[in-house]
Scaffold this motif. Structure first.
Motif, mmCIF file in Angstrom:
data_model
loop_
_atom_site.group_PDB
_atom_site.id
_atom_site.type_symbol
_atom_site.label_atom_id
_atom_site.label_comp_id
_atom_site.label_asym_id
_atom_site.label_seq_id
_atom_site.Cartn_x
_atom_site.Cartn_y
_atom_site.Cartn_z
ATOM 1 N N HIS A 272 -42.005 -14.657 -112.366
ATOM 2 C CA HIS A 272 -41.052 -14.345 -113.439
ATOM 3 C C HIS A 272 -40.936 -15.489 -114.443
ATOM 4 C CE1 HIS A 272 -37.715 -12.876 -115.634
ATOM 5 N NE2 HIS A 272 -36.735 -13.390 -114.904
ATOM 6 N N GLY B 212 -38.300 -14.936 -120.666
ATOM 7 C CA GLY B 212 -36.984 -15.474 -121.024
ATOM 8 C C GLY B 212 -37.088 -16.295 -122.297
ATOM 9 N N ASN C 107 -31.720 -13.854 -120.726
ATOM 10 C CA ASN C 107 -32.328 -14.485 -119.553
ATOM 11 C C ASN C 107 -31.714 -13.977 -118.248
ATOM 12 O OD1 ASN C 107 -33.667 -15.831 -121.551
ATOM 13 N ND2 ASN C 107 -33.130 -17.906 -120.870
ATOM 14 N N SER D 79 -32.361 -9.848 -117.888
ATOM 15 C CA SER D 79 -33.750 -9.514 -117.525
ATOM 16 C C SER D 79 -33.993 -9.830 -116.049
ATOM 17 C CB SER D 79 -34.732 -10.282 -118.406
ATOM 18 O OG SER D 79 -34.474 -11.667 -118.369
ATOM 19 N N THR D 80 -33.392 -10.911 -115.580
ATOM 20 C CA THR D 80 -33.544 -11.268 -114.170
ATOM 21 C C THR D 80 -32.800 -10.283 -113.280
ATOM 22 O OG1 THR D 80 -33.759 -13.604 -114.765
ATOM 23 C CG2 THR D 80 -33.196 -13.104 -112.470
ATOM 24 N N ALA E 108 -34.675 -8.128 -110.422
ATOM 25 C CA ALA E 108 -34.296 -8.258 -109.009
ATOM 26 C C ALA E 108 -33.814 -6.920 -108.450
ATOM 27 C CB ALA E 108 -33.225 -9.335 -108.862
ATOM 28 N N PHE F 12 -40.178 -18.025 -109.334
ATOM 29 C CA PHE F 12 -39.383 -18.091 -110.563
ATOM 30 C C PHE F 12 -39.680 -19.358 -111.348
ATOM 31 C CE2 PHE F 12 -36.280 -17.586 -113.663
ATOM 32 C CZ PHE F 12 -35.430 -18.666 -113.726
ATOM 33 N N LYS G 123 -31.074 -21.358 -116.388
ATOM 34 C CA LYS G 123 -31.975 -21.688 -115.275
ATOM 35 C C LYS G 123 -31.162 -22.058 -114.029
ATOM 36 C CE LYS G 123 -35.927 -21.224 -117.461
ATOM 37 N NZ LYS G 123 -36.855 -20.118 -117.141
ATOM 38 N N ILE H 280 -29.711 -18.715 -112.746
ATOM 39 C CA ILE H 280 -30.718 -17.809 -112.166
ATOM 40 C C ILE H 280 -31.212 -18.348 -110.821
ATOM 41 C CG2 ILE H 280 -33.037 -16.833 -112.458
ATOM 42 C CD1 ILE H 280 -32.398 -16.776 -115.514
ATOM 43 N N LEU I 187 -30.835 -15.891 -107.627
ATOM 44 C CA LEU I 187 -31.998 -15.515 -106.812
ATOM 45 C C LEU I 187 -31.883 -16.071 -105.396
ATOM 46 C CD1 LEU I 187 -34.887 -15.893 -109.414
ATOM 47 C CD2 LEU I 187 -33.755 -13.789 -108.639
#
Ligand code: WQD
Length: 340
Positions: free
Chosen positions: A79, A82, A100, A103-104, A108, A121, A153, A156, A160
């Motif tokens: 992935h 972004g 960002n 989209s994640t 997921a 990632f 970042k 995310i 995750l």
């Protein structure tokens, strides 16, 4: 494995597509071309010698993202997609957080619905913030960033990691890049920033090819050997290899989610990089020393030990390799990728 590469038309994504194909994986790409050009697909297919399917849509579209997983056999995801411009993120925070993060989330959710449990990632050294001791180590706990881009970042990575810990069988590698530079040895793909480059290497390359008048060195009074800021530059093909190593390590990874620094472990100053580029071009390049850029740190680089020992990955290319490969790409493609 059949690997979906989000943002695969981008600088690091495109190089990772080639590395995955070379490692024997099947690859498909999703990209909305908001910061890349469709002509990258043809360049990749020519280098790879095979078709590489592209799906052109925005991953924040939950329905389209879910349909992709419903119709395509996908074993793993890398992935990249972004927005990534630090300065722009300060002026457009909501767009950065929405794009960002959404989209994640969509990615997921589609992975969870369709039983895809392997994810790599694209994170960034920017998550270490301004107070982490150098060299940066993955177990540093106070992740932060002064920019909305960097904060996405940090967020995310947390999202995750939380999802991986509660989802049966998930394995997620969080790759923290330092400063990716260089280009594929063919000279047919490379970094192609839209507009005036924010980053050092593409700016120097555009000076060398005559698109920019001169380099402004942002600060000559830092507490470093030559007064200019130091960074851990790593070749984009080494970085791409790090993604393949991480992907192929996931099955053996004990934790559901784990961060890895991808860097050389060495700092190089702005002036040192400029001189290396002059060696690649064979002539001096015009520059001036200007004021520091707001938000810049004097010097940081990676402790890459975990990637060495757990991924079996190590950066191999030198600063001169990075400059020579960048120059081959830029001199053959003065205006970057063609529009059509
Ligand atoms: C490197 C050095 C500049 C341009 C950024 C993001 C980071 C990551 C990588 C996404 C600094 C100096 C630069 C110029 C200069 N991106 N410079 N003149 O700032 O270390 O990292 O890109 O993940 O998140 O922050 O990279 O290439 O912008 O700058 O003197 O015209 O070059 O001041 O010292 P940076 P950079």
């Amino acid at each position: 494995m059949r690997v979906l590469v989000s943002g695969g038309a981008g600088y690091i994504g495109s190089h990772t597509v080639l590395a995955l194909v070379a490692a024997g994986h099947d690859v498909l790409v999703v990209d909305d071309f908001s910061n890349s050009k469709p002509t990258v697909q043809g360049r990749l297919e020519a280098i790879a010698g095979r078709a590489i399917p592209f799906h052109a849509f925005d991953l924040t579209d939950v329905d389209k993202t879910e349909r992709l997983f419903a119709h395509e056999q996908i074993d793993a995801v890398v992935h990249f997609a972004g927005f990534k411009a630090v300065g722009e993120s300060v002026t457009k925070p909501l767009e950065y957080y929405r794009n960002n993060l959404d989209s994640t989330f969509a990615l997921a959710a589609a992975m969870a619905k369709h039983g895809v449990t392997r994810l790599v990632f694209s994170s960034s050294a920017t998550v270490y913030g301004e107070k982490a001791p150098v060299p940066y180590q993955e177990d540093y706990e106070h992740l932060s960033s002064s920019s909305p881009y960097g904060q996405t970042k940090v967020m995310i990575e947390r999202v995750l990691s939380d999802v991986a810990h509660i989802s049966e069988g998930w394995k997620v590698a969080l790759l923290r890049y330092f400063n990716p530079v260089g280009a594929h040895e063919s000279g047919d793909i490379g970094e192609d920033p839209q507009g005036v480059p924010n980053n050092l290497m593409p700016f120097i390359a555009q000076v060398a090819v005559g698109r920019r008048e001169k380099l402004t060195v942002f600060g000559g009074d830092y507490p470093t050997a030559d007064g200019t800021a130091e960074r851990d530059y790593l070749h984009v093909t080494d970085l791409a290899a790090g993604h393949v190593a991480a992907l192929e390590h996931l099955d053996d990874m004990a934790e559901p989610a784990r961060a890895f620094n991808l860097g050389t472990g060495t700092g190089t100053s702005v002036l040192q990089l400029l001189k290396a580029f002059e060696r690649a071009v064979g002539r001096e390049l015009p520059y001036e020393i200007g004021p520091r850029r707001s938000g810049d740190l004097p010097a940081f680089w990676a402790d890459p030990t975990r990637a060495h020992t757990e991924l079996g990955w190590r950066a191999t290319k030198t600063i001169d390799d990075m400059c020579a490969d960048t120059w081959r790409w830029q001199s053959r493609n003065p205006q970057g990728f063609p529009d059509a």
